[in-house]
Design a protein around this motif. Structure first.
Motif: not given
Length: 881
Positions: A344-357
């Motif tokens: 579970t890499d939560i840091n990478r996932a949330v940063l990617e979601g923010a990048r897309m927005l």
């Protein structure tokens, strides 16, 4: 030590569950009341449980009390043998020593734990001497949260044994007026339908639940141990101005802002879905189902992104795309094929979601980032503070982050802090059969943004609760409270500034709100204190260092001042000599049982009573009429047979032999005594005006006749000296007769006669009677009636109200009348109502509704008794009581 969030309360519910685990042979709950009063969305619930030890030796009586996680306990007391034992709220550190000493002595200091989705459970026990009684009273407070266009007030009852005197009374008072009110829940089933009464009168509403002892054993969720279920009262208020509803009192204000006539804002939403190995099985299955439902609900002008993650990122598409049919079908297939694996890499996932927005700025739209995970970060960046700092930096207050924590393995406090730092909220998704519905339900709350960048401005006010909100969603509500500087209403000026699509909007009103007067002086102040403490606790979670200590100190001071049991305070419960002191704590979300709490349910019921559609009301008395210019204007069609006198010469010796009446809107005097007019109300099931009609003189009326039960109830109206019923007689079976007046209850059973003036339970055969300060409760089989005691001047009278209508339709009498159904015909110069194809001339008038404890005046359509009843009045008159 739960850090409670307003957002965590999933449904903005008021939930009361009182559980008692008795050995019925040892002790008996003879009275169990839940009384909930909601004023301007702020609910105060008081639970009263009265228990008797029936044994010849002392017994320990234990109580379990469950209250909403979003509520604060504010009062608790026990009454034992005439002695009160009150709980005292103290700072947690001050209470800790008493708790530690109790544990060191091997004594139970009680248990406090989170229970299920919205409850906390508290326990206490006390030793009661042989044949003695104990009363427990618990009070807690909560601000109801609006969700999907409604407020829900849930009351869950599980007394664990059938109770002779069981009642739930809910009173709702909203100055903005109530738009609708409904009752649902597990206890609103067909078997218990006739135990529920609901009354709605513009700004006020009453719901009563009075199941008989037999019904408590036989309903769908009932048994030998009584009921186990809930009532849910659903309502909303009317909103006349775009600025919303503002209440002021004693230097404080509360502002409810919920505009609805606004265009929806297209949204940009990214779904970040955990597919790590811990999501295996039902979790991922339910996530797939929920995602497909949510994708179906996207509007065509929405843009969306979707990806899953474990230790890597798995994109459906790397950029946001429009929610057209082709893209939605492709996304649903991607969702259907999600499989679990990895870490579970939560840091990478949330940063990617923010990048897309961030890569998809779109004018006139609202962006939302939604994370679903069931565990802690286990790979990549795993330091929680570093992750939170990274996320806060990339989002930079541009859009909210909502974190959904699936199950109890997740670090919920981490998600909660991260969402709060980014203008969002955290929500726990419970592992249950309806987890997919929980996910979909959360999405529906944020599916329709109406405003962004909302700023609430209050000139001339200070000590404000939160005033900046990133987004406002349809069906929700923004609530702000504060203090008016120097209580100077002239300088107080509220205003709301926000963005609707790409247009700046200003909401303002020259009317600065209605003052509630002295009655609610403390109410508005307590709403402010409740909101302030809640939001300070949220800040305490987010901050660190000196900032954290400052907000913690402020929250503690307010909690102590207003006697709130919060994560920073405890309630110390002192018991009779020889028993251990207990300490009540508020638990942390998802924590295991920790420290104790005492409560137990209780309330001295002052229930506002609503009745079945056939309700009694006495016409305004002379004093009210003379002082009321509105009445003199409206009452221009009062005929001779409608003359009103509420006082005799005995009541007004200064009038000599004259009685004063009102006719044609003028006060007149006549040398003859005029019979008193008793005015009756026949209510409707809709919001239409009730019908009203008059009965003249001290006649005897058939109130209820139930031949199958061998039950008859008759009442005698008072004379001209005084209005109301002076006595009511109940006949049950062949040889049981009970007479009720304002002073006593007389029971004649066969050749035996007894008189009762106290408040003990009276049992005669299968009929029970309970007298309280202002009411007498009568239960016979599936029929339950309350006789209310009213006072005008120095005189008392009684009014009967049918709380539970028999399931058998073979009943008759005034109390058995069905709701009025009519069509209003607007003919000039007079108004006509159409009832059963008959057009009837009516006059708009009013009457005082005495079917409730605190009587209020209702407008009504006045007509003859025969027209309202659709039969002769003589059919309801009896010669003998």
């Amino acid at each position: 030590m739960e850090r409670t969030l307003v957002q965590i309360a999933l449904f903005g519910l008021l939930l009361a569950l009182v559980t008692t685990l008795p050995n019925k042979d040892d002790w008996d709950i003879y009275s169990f009341h839940i009384n909930s009063t909601v004023t301007s969305r702020y609910a105060t619930t008081v639970i009263t449980s009265r228990v008797a030890n029936r044994m010849d030796e002392s017994k320990e009586i234990e109580f379990h009390v469950r209250i909403p996680k979003n509520a604060f306990i504010s009062k608790f007391k026990m009454l034992i043998d005439g002695q009160e034992y009150d709980g005292v709220v103290k700072a947690k550190e001050q209470a800790q020593q008493q708790y530690t000493e109790a544990v060191s002595r091997g004594q139970s200091a009680g248990i406090v734990s989170s229970v299920g989705r919205t409850l906390e459970e508290f326990k206490t026990s006390v030793t009661v001497a042989a044949h003695k009684k104990v009363t427990f009273e618990l009070t807690y407070e909560e601000l109801l949260k609006r969700k999907l266009g409604k407020y829900e007030l849930q009351i869950h009852a599980r007394p664990m044994q059938p109770v002779k005197d069981f009642k739930v009374d809910v009173y709702i008072h909203e100055k903005a007026s109530i738009d609708f009110i409904k009752v649902k829940g597990g206890l609103s089933t067909k078997a218990l339908a006739n135990a529920i009464t609901k009354t709605h009168a513009d700004k006020q509403a009453w719901v009563h639940f009075y199941p008989t002892e037999d019904q408590q054993k036989t309903c769908d969720s009932c048994g030998d141990q009584g009921m186990n279920g809930d009532l849910v009262i659903v309502y909303d208020v009317n909103r006349d101005t775009s600025l919303g509803d503002i209440k002021r009192s004693a230097g404080y204000f509360v502002h409810h802002f919920a505009p609805s006539s606004l265009p929806r804002i297209p949204k940009n939403v990214v779904f970040v879905i955990d597919q790590s190995g811990s999501m295996y099985g039902r979790k991922i299955q339910q996530t797939r189902i929920a995602l497909i439902h949510i994708l179906n609900d996207l509007a065509e002008d929405d843009f969306f992104g979707l990806f899953t993650f474990d230790s890597s990122i798995f994109h459906w598409k790397r950029e946001l795309v429009q929610a057209n049919k082709e893209n939605l079908d492709s996304a649903k297939k991607f969702a259907q094929d999600i499989e679990t694996r990895g870490a579970t890499d939560i840091n990478r996932a949330v940063l990617e979601g923010a990048r897309m927005l961030n890569a998809h700025p779109r004018e006139g739209s609202a962006s939302i980032l939604i994370l679903l995970t069931d565990g802690d970060p286990t790979t990549g960046v795993t330091n929680l503070e570093t992750i939170q700092s990274n996320v806060r930096g990339v989002i930079a207050d541009k859009f909210p982050l909502y974190c959904l924590g699936f199950g109890f393995d997740v670090n919920f406090e981490f998600l909660e802090k991260m969402s709060l730092q980014n203008n969002g909220a955290a929500r726990r998704i419970y592992e249950d059969s309806d987890a997919d519905l929980q996910l979909k339900g959360f999405y529906e709350e944020v599916a329709t943004p109406l405003l962004t960048d909302v700023t609430m401005i209050y000139a001339g006010a200070t000590n404000l609760t939160q005033t900046n909100f990133s987004q406002y969603y349809n069906g929700s509500e923004i609530v702000v409270a504060g203090q008016i500087t120097d209580n100077d209403i002239e300088t107080f000026s509220p205003q709301v500034v926000a963005i609707s699509r790409n247009t700046s909007m200003v909401f303002s009103d020259t009317n600065t709100g209605e003052s509630t007067g002295t009655v609610s002086d403390s109410h508005i102040q307590r709403v402010w204190a409740y909101l302030t403490v809640k939001q300070l606790l949220e800040k305490e979670l987010q901050f660190s260092g000196p900032e954290k200590e400052n907000v913690k100190k402020e929250a503690l001071e307010l909690s102590l001042k207003y006697s709130f049991v919060t994560p920073l305070t405890s309630m110390v419960v002192t018991k009779p000599l020889g028993e251990n002191t207990e300490v009540l704590y508020k638990p942390k979300e998802g924590a295991t049982p920790q420290a104790q709490q005492p409560p137990a349910g209780s309330v001295q019921l002052h229930g506002y009573a609503g009745a079945f559609p056939a309700l009694f009301a006495d016409f305004n008395d002379y004093d009210d009429l003379v002082d009321d210019p509105i009445f003199r204007v409206e009452s221009t069609a009062v005929l001779q047979e409608e003359l009103i006198s509420d006082k005799s010469t005995a009541a007004h010796p200064g009038f000599d032999s004259l009685s004063t009446v009102v006719a044609h809107g003028k006060v007149q005097e006549t040398a003859t005594t005029v019979p008193l007019i008793h005015r009756f109300l026949l209510k409707t099931e809709t919001r239409s005006l009730p019908l009203c009609f008059d009965v003249t003189g001290d006649v005897r009326l058939k109130l209820l006749h139930h031949p199958n039960r061998e039950l008859s109830v008759n009442g005698e109206l008072d004379s001209v000296a005084y209005g109301g019923f002076k006595r009511i007689v109940i006949h049950f079976k062949a040889d049981l007769h009970i007479e009720v007046d304002t002073q006593r209850i007389t029971v004649r059973e066969g050749q035996t006669m007894t008189q009762h003036t106290g408040q003990d339970l009276i049992t005669a055969g299968s009929l029970t009677v309970i007298r309280r300060d202002k009411e007498i409760d009568v239960a016979a089989g599936d029929t339950r009636m309350v006789i209310l005691i009213h006072k005008r001047g120095d005189k008392e009278f009684i009014w009967p109200v049918l709380r539970q209508k028999p399931s058998d339709n073979n009943i008759s009498g005034i109390l058995a009348l069905k709701p009025a159904v009519y069509e209003e015909m607007h003919h000039t110069p007079s108004t006509k109502l159409k009832i059963k194809d008959q057009e009837i001339d009516v006059t708009r008038s009013n009457a005082v509704d005495y079917s409730i404890v605190s009587a209020l005046t209702l407008d009504c359509w006045f007509m003859s008794a025969e027209s309202a009843l659709q039969r002769r009045l003589d059919d309801f008159i009896v010669t003998q009581l």
